[in-house]
Design an enzyme around this catalytic site. Sequence first.
Site, short mmCIF file in Angstrom:
data_model
loop_
_atom_site.label_atom_id
_atom_site.label_comp_id
_atom_site.label_asym_id
_atom_site.label_seq_id
_atom_site.Cartn_x
_atom_site.Cartn_y
_atom_site.Cartn_z
N ARG A 158 0.86 -1.20 0.00
CA ARG A 158 0.00 0.00 0.00
C ARG A 158 0.89 1.23 0.00
O ARG A 158 1.74 1.39 0.88
CB ARG A 158 -0.93 0.04 1.21
N HIS B 130 -7.68 0.48 -6.20
CA HIS B 130 -7.89 -0.21 -4.92
C HIS B 130 -8.61 -1.55 -5.20
O HIS B 130 -9.76 -1.74 -4.82
CB HIS B 130 -8.70 0.68 -3.98
N GLN C 164 -10.42 -3.75 -2.53
CA GLN C 164 -11.66 -3.11 -2.08
C GLN C 164 -12.82 -3.54 -2.98
O GLN C 164 -13.90 -3.88 -2.51
CB GLN C 164 -11.50 -1.58 -2.11
N ASP D 296 -17.08 7.87 -0.87
CA ASP D 296 -15.77 7.72 -0.23
C ASP D 296 -15.39 9.10 0.31
O ASP D 296 -16.04 10.10 -0.02
CB ASP D 296 -14.75 7.21 -1.27
N CYS E 87 -16.38 2.52 1.37
CA CYS E 87 -15.20 1.68 1.62
C CYS E 87 -14.69 1.85 3.06
O CYS E 87 -14.01 0.98 3.57
CB CYS E 87 -14.11 2.00 0.62
N ARG F 198 -14.04 -7.47 3.24
CA ARG F 198 -12.63 -7.22 2.86
C ARG F 198 -11.78 -8.44 3.22
O ARG F 198 -10.95 -8.88 2.45
CB ARG F 198 -12.06 -5.99 3.60
N1 CP Z 1 -11.23 0.62 2.92
C1 CP Z 1 -9.94 0.54 3.28
O1 CP Z 1 -9.03 0.26 2.49
O2 CP Z 1 -9.73 0.77 4.61
P1 CP Z 1 -8.31 0.93 5.34
O3 CP Z 1 -7.71 2.21 4.85
O4 CP Z 1 -8.66 0.94 6.79
O5 CP Z 1 -7.46 -0.26 4.97
N1 NVA Z 2 -9.81 7.19 -1.33
C1 NVA Z 2 -9.41 6.82 0.01
C2 NVA Z 2 -9.65 5.37 0.25
C3 NVA Z 2 -9.36 4.90 1.63
C4 NVA Z 2 -9.63 3.45 1.82
C5 NVA Z 2 -7.95 7.18 0.23
O1 NVA Z 2 -7.13 6.90 -0.65
O2 NVA Z 2 -7.63 7.77 1.26
#
Ligand code: CP
Ligand code: NVA
Length: 331
Positions: free
Chosen positions: A106, A133, A136, A230, A272, A317
């Site tokens: 990530r 993502h 997700q 989101d 999400c 998830r």
């Molecule tokens: N939705 C999601 O990816 O959550 P986190 O940022 O908590 O992993």
């Molecule tokens: N769009 C958001 C998703 C978090 C799971 C971010 O990148 O912060």
Amino acid sequence: MNLHGRNLLKDTDLSAKEFRSVVELAARLRQEKRAGARMRRLAGRNIALVFEKSSTRTRSGFEVAAHDEGAHITYLGPEESHLGHKESVKDTARVLGRMFDGIEFRGSSQEAVETLGAYAGVPVWNGLTDTWHPTQLLADVLTMRDHAPAGLDEVSCCYLGDGRNNVANSLLVTGALLGLDVRICAPKSLWPAEEIRQTAAGLARESGAKILLSEDVAEGVEGADFLYTDVWLSMGEPEEAWGPRIEQLLPYQVNAKVLEASGNPEVKFLHCLPALHGRDTSVGRRLGERYGLDALEVTDEVFESPASVVFDQAENRMHTIKAVLVATAGA
Ligand code: CP
Ligand code: NVA
């Protein structure tokens, strides 16, 4: 389905058939876990979790999924490895690939996860970049499958908010891949990038998906089965962007009126997470006070309503990540 050894760097690394198979595998693994059965399909495997950004669900999903199936995990947080500071991604990929049987990454850069995927020699999974993502979306599709009134093939889903972030990009291309009715409702300046729209249009020609990009909330949500939003400002975006972003996106807030505008009394709400739906977080309080708002992308009323399936989505998830691990790195 044989996905052994495969990477998941973006949603379209899977064909429509493979995507659906992973979702069905996740549903079976979920059933198995609920029945109390414990399998060890990843026994003896070592999995690296590389996080340059924070996470609650993705990290927990990978850890629990790996433990459930007998794998060991090593967490490398932003301060805990040389990646990107003293050691290149390409070198790190070749080192981790010698020790681990799979690597989750990530971070901001899609290029970084692609480089890991190209050089590690073991499966690499994208746990979120600024562009995509994919894990997700596997959970989202499982959740839609579970709650769709007429099955996944008939699903219509409208995303409202920042239409060019990772989640919106992934939703658009996944909807196009699977042949869904997928809509992005946002001001034009926050629509997905042209390249992503082209990819979605190409996939939709093959799958028969319906794609709509609209600035008009009434048009976007009409008849939708799912409304998805989101955060308005993603991880890594500058704090100063909140003001202008709130101004742009307030008309796209998911509130009771928007649910009503769908005309579908059974409409479901997806997010999400994490969500800014009230003042019970420090960010929510700070922004609430500064801009005079009780909620940002979704009101508390909608978030806590029976229409909201966000915690099913969050649980999914883990089951879908488990399916990815088992399919790509299992025995
Ligand atoms: N939705 C999601 O990816 O959550 P986190 O940022 O908590 O992993
Ligand atoms: N769009 C958001 C998703 C978090 C799971 C971010 O990148 O912060």
